[in-house]
Motif scaffolding. Structure first.
Motif, mmCIF file in Angstrom:
data_model
loop_
_atom_site.group_PDB
_atom_site.id
_atom_site.type_symbol
_atom_site.label_atom_id
_atom_site.label_comp_id
_atom_site.label_asym_id
_atom_site.label_seq_id
_atom_site.Cartn_x
_atom_site.Cartn_y
_atom_site.Cartn_z
ATOM 1 N N ALA A 187 2.630 -7.986 26.332
ATOM 2 C CA ALA A 187 2.710 -8.347 27.746
ATOM 3 C C ALA A 187 4.160 -8.421 28.205
ATOM 4 O O ALA A 187 4.493 -7.994 29.327
ATOM 5 N N GLU A 188 5.053 -8.940 27.370
ATOM 6 C CA GLU A 188 6.466 -9.032 27.725
ATOM 7 C C GLU A 188 7.081 -7.649 27.896
ATOM 8 O O GLU A 188 7.857 -7.411 28.838
ATOM 9 N N GLN A 189 6.755 -6.738 26.994
ATOM 10 C CA GLN A 189 7.283 -5.384 27.110
ATOM 11 C C GLN A 189 6.681 -4.658 28.310
ATOM 12 O O GLN A 189 7.374 -3.919 29.025
ATOM 13 N N ALA A 190 5.387 -4.859 28.539
ATOM 14 C CA ALA A 190 4.691 -4.175 29.636
ATOM 15 C C ALA A 190 5.180 -4.652 30.999
ATOM 16 O O ALA A 190 5.097 -3.914 31.985
ATOM 17 N N ALA A 191 5.700 -5.864 31.073
ATOM 18 C CA ALA A 191 6.218 -6.371 32.339
ATOM 19 C C ALA A 191 7.503 -5.664 32.753
ATOM 20 O O ALA A 191 7.878 -5.694 33.933
ATOM 21 N N ARG A 192 8.175 -5.001 31.781
ATOM 22 C CA ARG A 192 9.460 -4.359 32.066
ATOM 23 C C ARG A 192 9.426 -2.845 31.936
ATOM 24 O O ARG A 192 10.350 -2.161 32.381
ATOM 25 N N ASN A 193 8.380 -2.302 31.294
ATOM 26 C CA ASN A 193 8.368 -0.885 30.971
ATOM 27 C C ASN A 193 7.000 -0.282 31.256
ATOM 28 O O ASN A 193 5.978 -0.959 31.116
ATOM 29 N N PRO A 194 6.960 1.016 31.590
ATOM 30 C CA PRO A 194 5.662 1.659 31.845
ATOM 31 C C PRO A 194 4.874 1.980 30.581
ATOM 32 O O PRO A 194 3.686 2.281 30.666
ATOM 33 N N TRP A 195 5.545 1.939 29.419
ATOM 34 C CA TRP A 195 4.876 2.160 28.135
ATOM 35 C C TRP A 195 5.244 1.028 27.179
ATOM 36 O O TRP A 195 6.298 0.391 27.335
ATOM 37 N N VAL A 196 4.395 0.815 26.182
ATOM 38 C CA VAL A 196 4.659 -0.111 25.080
ATOM 39 C C VAL A 196 4.440 0.663 23.783
ATOM 40 O O VAL A 196 3.472 1.414 23.658
ATOM 41 N N LYS A 197 5.346 0.460 22.827
ATOM 42 C CA LYS A 197 5.279 1.207 21.561
ATOM 43 C C LYS A 197 4.953 0.257 20.411
ATOM 44 O O LYS A 197 5.710 -0.669 20.117
ATOM 45 N N LEU A 198 3.829 0.523 19.749
ATOM 46 C CA LEU A 198 3.428 -0.223 18.555
ATOM 47 C C LEU A 198 3.731 0.593 17.306
ATOM 48 O O LEU A 198 3.677 1.821 17.325
ATOM 49 N N VAL A 199 4.035 -0.098 16.222
ATOM 50 C CA VAL A 199 4.022 0.535 14.905
ATOM 51 C C VAL A 199 2.612 0.314 14.356
ATOM 52 O O VAL A 199 2.220 -0.819 14.065
ATOM 53 N N GLY A 200 1.855 1.389 14.269
ATOM 54 C CA GLY A 200 0.453 1.275 13.878
ATOM 55 C C GLY A 200 0.250 1.186 12.382
ATOM 56 O O GLY A 200 -0.634 0.461 11.908
ATOM 57 N N ASP A 201 1.043 1.953 11.624
ATOM 58 C CA ASP A 201 0.988 1.840 10.161
ATOM 59 C C ASP A 201 2.379 2.055 9.592
ATOM 60 O O ASP A 201 3.260 2.634 10.223
ATOM 61 N N TRP A 202 2.580 1.543 8.393
ATOM 62 C CA TRP A 202 3.862 1.677 7.680
ATOM 63 C C TRP A 202 3.585 1.307 6.237
ATOM 64 O O TRP A 202 2.548 0.715 5.919
ATOM 65 N N ILE A 203 4.509 1.648 5.364
ATOM 66 C CA ILE A 203 4.304 1.331 3.959
ATOM 67 C C ILE A 203 4.264 -0.186 3.752
ATOM 68 O O ILE A 203 5.077 -0.929 4.306
ATOM 69 N N GLU A 204 3.278 -0.632 3.005
ATOM 70 C CA GLU A 204 3.127 -2.049 2.647
ATOM 71 C C GLU A 204 3.426 -2.151 1.157
ATOM 72 O O GLU A 204 2.790 -1.496 0.334
ATOM 73 N N ARG A 205 4.415 -2.943 0.795
ATOM 74 C CA ARG A 205 4.953 -2.901 -0.556
ATOM 75 C C ARG A 205 3.931 -3.257 -1.627
ATOM 76 O O ARG A 205 3.909 -2.651 -2.693
ATOM 77 N N GLU A 206 3.093 -4.247 -1.370
ATOM 78 C CA GLU A 206 2.106 -4.630 -2.384
ATOM 79 C C GLU A 206 1.090 -3.519 -2.603
ATOM 80 O O GLU A 206 0.700 -3.238 -3.739
ATOM 81 N N ALA A 207 0.675 -2.881 -1.516
ATOM 82 C CA ALA A 207 -0.276 -1.772 -1.645
ATOM 83 C C ALA A 207 0.417 -0.511 -2.134
ATOM 84 O O ALA A 207 -0.218 0.364 -2.725
ATOM 85 N N GLY A 208 1.702 -0.391 -1.853
ATOM 86 C CA GLY A 208 2.440 0.794 -2.262
ATOM 87 C C GLY A 208 2.110 2.023 -1.439
ATOM 88 O O GLY A 208 2.370 3.152 -1.867
ATOM 89 N N ASP A 209 1.542 1.819 -0.251
ATOM 90 C CA ASP A 209 1.130 2.954 0.574
ATOM 91 C C ASP A 209 1.059 2.507 2.027
ATOM 92 O O ASP A 209 1.242 1.329 2.360
ATOM 93 N N LEU A 210 0.768 3.452 2.910
ATOM 94 C CA LEU A 210 0.578 3.166 4.321
ATOM 95 C C LEU A 210 -0.642 2.283 4.522
ATOM 96 O O LEU A 210 -1.716 2.569 3.976
ATOM 97 N N THR A 211 -0.499 1.216 5.306
ATOM 98 C CA THR A 211 -1.637 0.386 5.694
ATOM 99 C C THR A 211 -1.454 -0.027 7.150
ATOM 100 O O THR A 211 -0.336 -0.060 7.661
#
Length: 357
Positions: free
Chosen positions: A136-160
């Motif tokens: 909501a804070e980002q959307a109040a200032r910008n027309p788009w909001v960018k999420l990081v949907g997945d990234w490497i998780e160290r315990e899993a050792g892979d994208l989650t």
């Protein structure tokens, strides 16, 4: 100086007959002819769009404002006169008065979890439940909001995935309530159902798309920006994982091996696809033509690939094309780019609000 532009206008109308456009002293396309205007002949393309770009990020993370200015100048010189900045750690709004800068449609800063994205770039949510507030804070200032949907998780050792599905729904609803749209970085398969099901507007990269998630995107009208010039780096990402994260390395190599097939399937299914380079960090700015060529080769073909980086992309981002009253953001090329996309690398002129760059 007022200008008289003459030639076929590639605005998606399908009319290849030469037309005349006049540009006034105000840099706008005029409603009527202007006597004494300087004439430029060629094929007239609406200013190109890089729909995934990072002005303000360099190989080592955030850059100073003057380096961000140089990045924008490089993009504009390549014909990319409209950028969707998909996450930047610095405020580039002070550059908006620079007549050589492209227009920037911003997404604010990436939103991620601690240690789940590139250091120094995102705003981290210590608890996933914080995401709706941060969105909501980002959307109040910008027309788009960018999420990081997945990234490497160290315990899993892979994208989650980074976010629970119920939190995603609340967060995306919050953005939409502010009139903003949401997109997400996603390399792998597992984060996609939750993001698409929550109503996200766009997926970046999308190399983990499956028949199921492609069908979900078609049903919901979700857009895709494949960033094919960045996907070419997947083998080096895998190599960097080394022996520490072998599952991640194998996964990235697999995603890369089928990436062409994956994007082609998305195109064949009718998902709206737009051109974005992911410039910033490891991708140099000014590569929009490389991305257009890559999209053409993977299945869009030259005409649709050009539209994905010009008229269609401008419409998607709510920006005008080459119409009376609009800014004269034009790439003028010596021949039909639908026959030879490489002519985009040899423009007769690139005009930003009627001013030659």
């Amino acid at each position: 100086m007022p200008l008289h532009l003459h030639g076929p206008v590639l605005d998606g109308s399908g009319d290849d007959e030469p037309r005349d456009l006049w540009v006034g002293d105000d840099g706008l396309i005029a409603h009527e002819a202007i006597a004494g205007a300087d004439r430029i002949d060629g094929w007239l393309v609406p200013g190109l769009v890089d729909a995934h770009c990072h002005v303000g990020i360099g190989p080592d993370g955030p850059v100073e404002l003057e380096e961000a200015r140089t990045q924008g100048h490089t993009d504009a010189a390549s014909g990319a006169l409209l950028l969707r900045d998909c996450g930047s750690p610095i405020d580039t709004r002070p550059l908006d008065d620079d007549p050589r800068m492209p227009e920037i449609v911003r997404a604010g800063r990436h939103l991620a979890r601690p240690k789940r994205y590139i250091r120094g770039l995102p705003i981290d949510a210590d608890d996933p439940s914080e995401l709706p507030r941060l969105v909501a804070e980002q959307a109040a200032r910008n027309p788009w909001v960018k999420l990081v949907g997945d990234w490497i998780e160290r315990e899993a050792g892979d994208l989650t995935p980074l976010w629970p599905e119920d939190v995603l729904r609340e967060a995306i609803d919050a953005a939409h309530a502010h009139g903003a749209r949401v997109t997400a970085h996603v390399f792998g398969e597992h984060a996609l159902p939750g993001l698409i099901g929550a109503g996200i507007d766009c997926i970046e990269h999308g190399t983990g798309l499956t028949d199921e998630t492609i069908a979900m995107m078609v049903e919901r009208g979700t857009a895709l920006v494949p960033t094919l010039v960045n996907v070419e780096n997947f083998p080096s990402f895998a190599d960097a994982a080394g022996e520490k994260f072998p599952a991640y390395g194998a996964h990235m190599r697999d995603l890369y091996a089928r990436s062409q097939e994956t994007v082609a399937a998305a195109i064949d299914a009718g998902i709206p696809v737009y051109a974005g380079t992911d410039a910033g960090g490891g991708i140099r700015h000014g590569r929009i033509v490389d991305e257009i060529v890559a999209l053409a080769d993977v299945g869009l073909g030259p005409e649709r690939a050009l539209a994905a980086a010009s008229g269609a992309a401008r419409s998607w981002l709510g920006r005008p094309g080459l119409e009376a009253g609009a800014p004269a953001d034009v790439v003028i090329v010596p021949a039909d780019p639908r026959t030879d996309l490489d002519v985009l690398r040899r423009p007769v002129a690139v005009l930003r609000r009627g001013r030659a760059l």
